[in-house]
Design a protein around this motif. Structure first.
Motif, PDB file in Angstrom:
ATOM      1  N   ASP A 211     -81.859  73.472 -21.090  1.00 36.69           N
ATOM      2  CA  ASP A 211     -81.535  73.079 -19.703  1.00 36.69           C
ATOM      3  C   ASP A 211     -81.066  71.632 -19.709  1.00 36.69           C
ATOM      4  O   ASP A 211     -81.801  70.725 -19.309  1.00 36.69           O
TER       5      ASP A 211
ATOM      6  N   THR B 162     -74.034  67.749 -13.405  1.00 37.20           N
ATOM      7  CA  THR B 162     -75.080  66.785 -13.070  1.00 37.20           C
ATOM      8  C   THR B 162     -74.848  65.404 -13.668  1.00 37.20           C
ATOM      9  O   THR B 162     -75.588  64.470 -13.360  1.00 37.20           O
TER      10      THR B 162
ATOM     11  N   PRO C  14     -80.844  75.172 -12.380  1.00 40.80           N
ATOM     12  CA  PRO C  14     -80.471  75.367 -13.784  1.00 40.80           C
ATOM     13  C   PRO C  14     -79.497  76.527 -13.940  1.00 40.80           C
ATOM     14  O   PRO C  14     -79.127  77.206 -12.977  1.00 40.80           O
TER      15      PRO C  14
ATOM     16  N   ARG D 200     -74.802  71.657 -15.771  1.00 45.49           N
ATOM     17  CA  ARG D 200     -76.127  72.257 -15.925  1.00 45.49           C
ATOM     18  C   ARG D 200     -76.041  73.769 -15.697  1.00 45.49           C
ATOM     19  O   ARG D 200     -76.802  74.539 -16.290  1.00 45.49           O
TER      20      ARG D 200
ATOM     21  N   ILE E  41     -79.409  68.144 -18.683  1.00 45.47           N
ATOM     22  CA  ILE E  41     -79.191  67.482 -17.391  1.00 45.47           C
ATOM     23  C   ILE E  41     -78.297  66.261 -17.509  1.00 45.47           C
ATOM     24  O   ILE E  41     -77.471  65.998 -16.641  1.00 45.47           O
TER      25      ILE E  41
ATOM     26  N   LYS F  17     -74.455  75.080 -19.036  1.00 46.41           N
ATOM     27  CA  LYS F  17     -74.992  74.504 -20.281  1.00 46.41           C
ATOM     28  C   LYS F  17     -73.853  74.077 -21.214  1.00 46.41           C
ATOM     29  O   LYS F  17     -73.896  74.322 -22.424  1.00 46.41           O
TER      30      LYS F  17
END
Length: 850
Positions: A772, A717, A297, A744, A774, A747
């Motif tokens: 977080d 991601t 993360p 990721r 994804i 953000k």
């Protein structure tokens, strides 16, 4: 009893052959040992000779014929390799006219299949031997056409030539070689120190082979190549491959071994833990999968991330006075009781991890409404959808409702979802989201109005643990990567999907017959596992992207504006449209796949064209064959479509192996015939590749290369397809050239545009609400323009909706109503709200509701 068989010749040919009496006698004595049989055979030969004097030239004058006593071809026989050249000459007795006409198997001058021959008798063998592997070369007198001579030429496979091998050197252990050269044929075998390696045929100039080097082979090892029978032959000269000694694991070069992974499968020093491999394979679909598949993360890259807080749209509850169940939370427009003539909605399946302490996390997939324009109001807040009802409203998604699973799914309630994915090239014509579970179970998820369709299957063996999945453009093939827990190798399962509806159902959007491997609306009724391919040099695949080369555009229908259900291919005239008419470009004919392994830092580029070509050949080469195949559809042996074992030539091949010094975090590809692939690495780079003609048929992928690189953000991601079309722009708009990349590590969500060739970031979304993130998914436009994305926020356990453009109510008024973003309508983004999931979501797949 011994039999003497003599091939048929013309009378003159027989006389010419038997005229060499001494040779005939020797042949007969070698073939027959008994004196009486030998005598009889000699009498037969003399009888033939007695008839030779009677040969004449038909309508040719007797004086001319008698003067031409014989034609002899020199040499009298020949054995050639494919592509070789042979000079034939003639010996003519009794005439001064030496002009001859040459033919091969009766074809004057020959052709590419049989080989060609010049007027001077120079024969050039074909590139590949025909079947059977011999031809007749005949010369005919120009003066007396009835007089000729023939010799037989045996054709064998060429002698392969190896020009280079890569990599060179290799270290002790497993390796994958790429062999370049000339004159390779299918079935060719690479030999490493005389031992056959597992070999894949890519083209006549490229092979890949998998093997293992031992400590005893450190030094120079000869690598050669043998083409198979006919006329099996080794390569003209072996190439030396250097094998280096194993490196001390404590001091191993990180660029030569997989990166250490959270599960301990790879330790970063070249060691592999098979117990950790099997253990994690069984935990896919749980929280243990997340770091293995999606990495770290943002906290691994930053101590903090500053971001704005975008204005949140109002969330107003509306319930139709005509139906107490018909309601949703909306933010734009003024509700009206009437059904909206410009109805528009999107529906998505959301996958979240299974947690044994959270009962609501089983089975692990919800179905939610992500966009709705109805009753004069617009809603962009992700929410459950009343129309799927049953007391669940989409939690879980209707296909996985306990009552339906108990009644319809023979495999029981699934858990631990690995992927939810659909056919992105079908635009809004993809009715099914395939939900793949760790156990190997697969279910087809509804798209609201098509919620009457429930399809459950489990085609994968017990030792195949799914890790990712992708569907080709128009629902033809479902490809699933897996870890083989017996052999500890990465594999790829390929399934042909078939979809159909009875006449008059589903507005005629779907075919009325099932055509496995052909374009469809993804309402499956048939699946067949064509085969499982071992991925060379890859142990733990974590991602896959598979594409074709044709995209359905809204309004792109068959002649007469007909949809498949009203254009049945059981009608030969409709079939002709696809076989050789206007419809011949309305389906996928080529494609490729990318398979990535995050911690092995590797991507395999696969050519899927053999798959698409198999379907095209079986459906549109011959009307009779097409109808036979349709009547013979099934999962058994010798049923349509054939498996890789039955027809090896349809197996996807490895075109290129791509390696990086950083973890490979995400992959994507163009749905159009652009030959474009995208690969993201942990350092934040987005690498744009040209795949060397794999979508256009202008190359083999062997010369695929990176053409651009762009810094986007660490640990990307997801690279999502842009899905919506701007109003009245359904051909070459932003959809073709734009992608949405989620980092990721930062953000952030960034829109990447390649319309001018080089990639360019044109929009960046960051919001303080993101914990977080994804995955991300775009929404389809349908009549109403709705620039809206949905983000799977694993850390916040919800699906968030964000607008990134205006909402425009086309078709309602002129000019149409336009709604900007933010409290004043001037912001670049707007937050629409969220839908909470029981555990962290990691995958989302949505489409326009038909």
């Amino acid at each position: 009893m011994t039999w003497l068989q003599i091939a048929y010749h013309s009378r003159l040919e027989t006389c010419t052959i038997l005229g060499r009496l001494s040779e005939v006698v020797r042949l007969i004595r070698r073939s027959f040992s008994h004196p009486s049989v030998t005598c009889l055979a000699l009498l037969c030969a003399l009888s033939c000779l007695s008839g030779c004097a009677a040969v004449n030239g038909g309508n040719t004058s007797s004086s001319q014929t008698s003067s031409l006593s014989s034609i002899t071809i020199i040499p009298a026989t020949a054995q050639l390799r494919a592509g070789d050249t042979q000079q034939f000459t003639t010996k003519i007795q009794g005439t001064s006219n030496s002009v001859m006409r040459w033919s091969v198997n009766g074809v004057v001058g020959g052709n590419a299949t049989l080989g060609t021959i010049s007027s001077a008798g120079v024969y050039i063998a074909p590139a590949m031997p025909p079947s059977p592997n011999f031809v007749k070369v005949t010369t005919t007198s120009a003066a007396i056409p009835s007089v000729s001579a023939t010799v037989f030429v045996t054709l064998n496979n060429p002698i392969p030539v190896v020009s280079s091998i890569s990599p060179n050197p290799v270290s002790v252990g497993n390796f994958t070689l790429t062999i370049n050269g000339q004159k390779f044929v299918r079935g060719a075998q690479v030999l490493f120190a005389g031992q056959a390696l597992q070999t894949s045929f890519n083209s006549s100039s490229r092979l890949t082979a998998i093997g293992t080097a031992t400590k005893a082979q450190v030094g120079s090892v000869q690598v050669s190549l043998t083409n198979p029978a006919l006329g099996s032959a080794n390569s003209s000269a072996p190439v030396n491959l250097q094998v280096t000694a194993p490196v001390d694991p404590a001091a191993a070069d990180a660029s030569q071994v997989p990166s250490p992974d959270p599960a301990g499968i790879f330790d970063g020093r070249g060691n592999f833990d098979n117990d950790a491999y099997v253990s994690l394979a069984k935990q896919y679909g749980t929280s243990a999968m997340i770091p293995e598949r999606f990495g770290k993360p943002w906290t691994a890259y930053h101590t903090g991330v500053a971001a704005p807080t975008w204005w949140q749209a109002p969330s107003i509850k509306y319930i139709s006075p005509a139906n107490k169940y018909d309601g949703s939370y909306y933010s734009l427009g003024t509700p009206c009781a009437a059904l909206d003539s410009q109805f528009n909605s999107n529906y998505a399946q959301v996958g979240y991890i299974t947690d044994p302490t959270v009962p609501a996390s089983v089975p692990g997939v919800d179905g939610i409404l992500t966009l709705r324009k109805d009753h004069c109001a617009w809603a962009g807040q992700p929410q459950l959808y009343w129309a799927v009802g049953g007391g669940y409203d989409g939690h879980p998604t209707i296909t996985l409702r306990p009552d339906l699973v108990q009644r319809l799914d023979p495999y029981g309630v699934p858990e631990k979802p690995v992927e939810v994915v659909r056919a992105y090239g079908a635009s809004e014509w993809a009715g099914c989201s395939y939900m793949v579970f760790q156990s190997g179970q697969i279910a087809c998820g509804e798209a609201a109005n098509s919620g009457e369709d429930f399809y459950y299957f489990r085609p994968l063996p017990a030792n195949f643990s799914p890790t990712a999945a992708s569907v080709t453009n128009n629902g033809e093939f479902l490809l699933i990567t897996g870890w083989n827990t017996d052999t500890y190798k990465g594999e790829l399962a390929v399934l042909a999907m078939g979809s159909s509806k009875p006449p008059g159902k589903f507005w005629g959007y779907e075919w009325t017959e099932t055509y496995p491997g052909f374009r469809n609306y993804s309402l499956p009724v048939f699946n067949k596992l064509l085969g499982i391919i071992e991925l060379p040099g890859m142990i733990a695949p974590t991602a896959i992207e598979a594409v074709g080369n044709w995209v359905f555009h809204p309004g792109l229908l068959m002649p007469g504006n007909k949809v498949p259900g009203y254009f049945p291919l059981s009608d030969e005239s409709n079939w002709q449209c696809f076989a050789a008419g206007l419809c011949a470009n309305l389906y996928d004919t080529r494609g490729f796949a990318l398979v990535a392994s995050r911690y092995e830092r590797k991507v395999l580029l696969l050519d899927l064209s053999p798959l698409f070509q198999m379907v095209s050949d079986g459906m549109f080469t011959s009307w009779t064959q097409f109808r036979e195949n349709v009547a013979n559809i099934g999962i058994g042996r010798n049923q349509w479509p054939p498996t890789f074992a039955e027809r090896p030539g349809e197996t996807p091949t490895i075109a290129k192996s791509i390696e990086y010094n950083n973890q490979v975090t995400a992959i994507s590809a163009s749905l159009y015939p652009d030959n474009r692939a995208l690969i993201a690495t942990e350092d934040g780079q987005l690498h744009v590749w040209n795949t060397d003609g794999l979508q256009t048929g202008t190359g083999t992928g062997a010369n695929a290369k990176e053409i651009y690189s762009l810094s986007v953000g660490p640990n990307i991601t997801r690279i999502a397809h842009m899905k919506h079309w701007l109003h009245n722009d359904t051909v070459n708009g932003a959809v073709r050239y734009q992608y949405i990349a989620l980092s990721r590590g930062d953000k952030t969500i960034k829109w990447i545009d390649l319309s001018n060739g080089a990639p360019l970031v044109i929009r960046t979304l960051a919001d303080s609400r993101l914990v977080d993130p994804i995955s991300v998914e775009d929404n389809d436009n349908h009549q109403t323009q709705s620039d809206l994305i949905n983000i799977a926020d694993y850390g916040d356990k919800n699906i968030k909706g964000y607008r990134y453009g205006p909402v425009i109510f086309y078709g309602v008024a002129n000019p149409p109503s336009v709604f900007g973003m933010g409290i004043n309508g001037t912001d670049p983004f707007e937050y629409e709200g969220a839908y909470a999931t029981p555990t962290g979501p990691f995958s989302i797949s949505g489409e326009n509701v038909p």
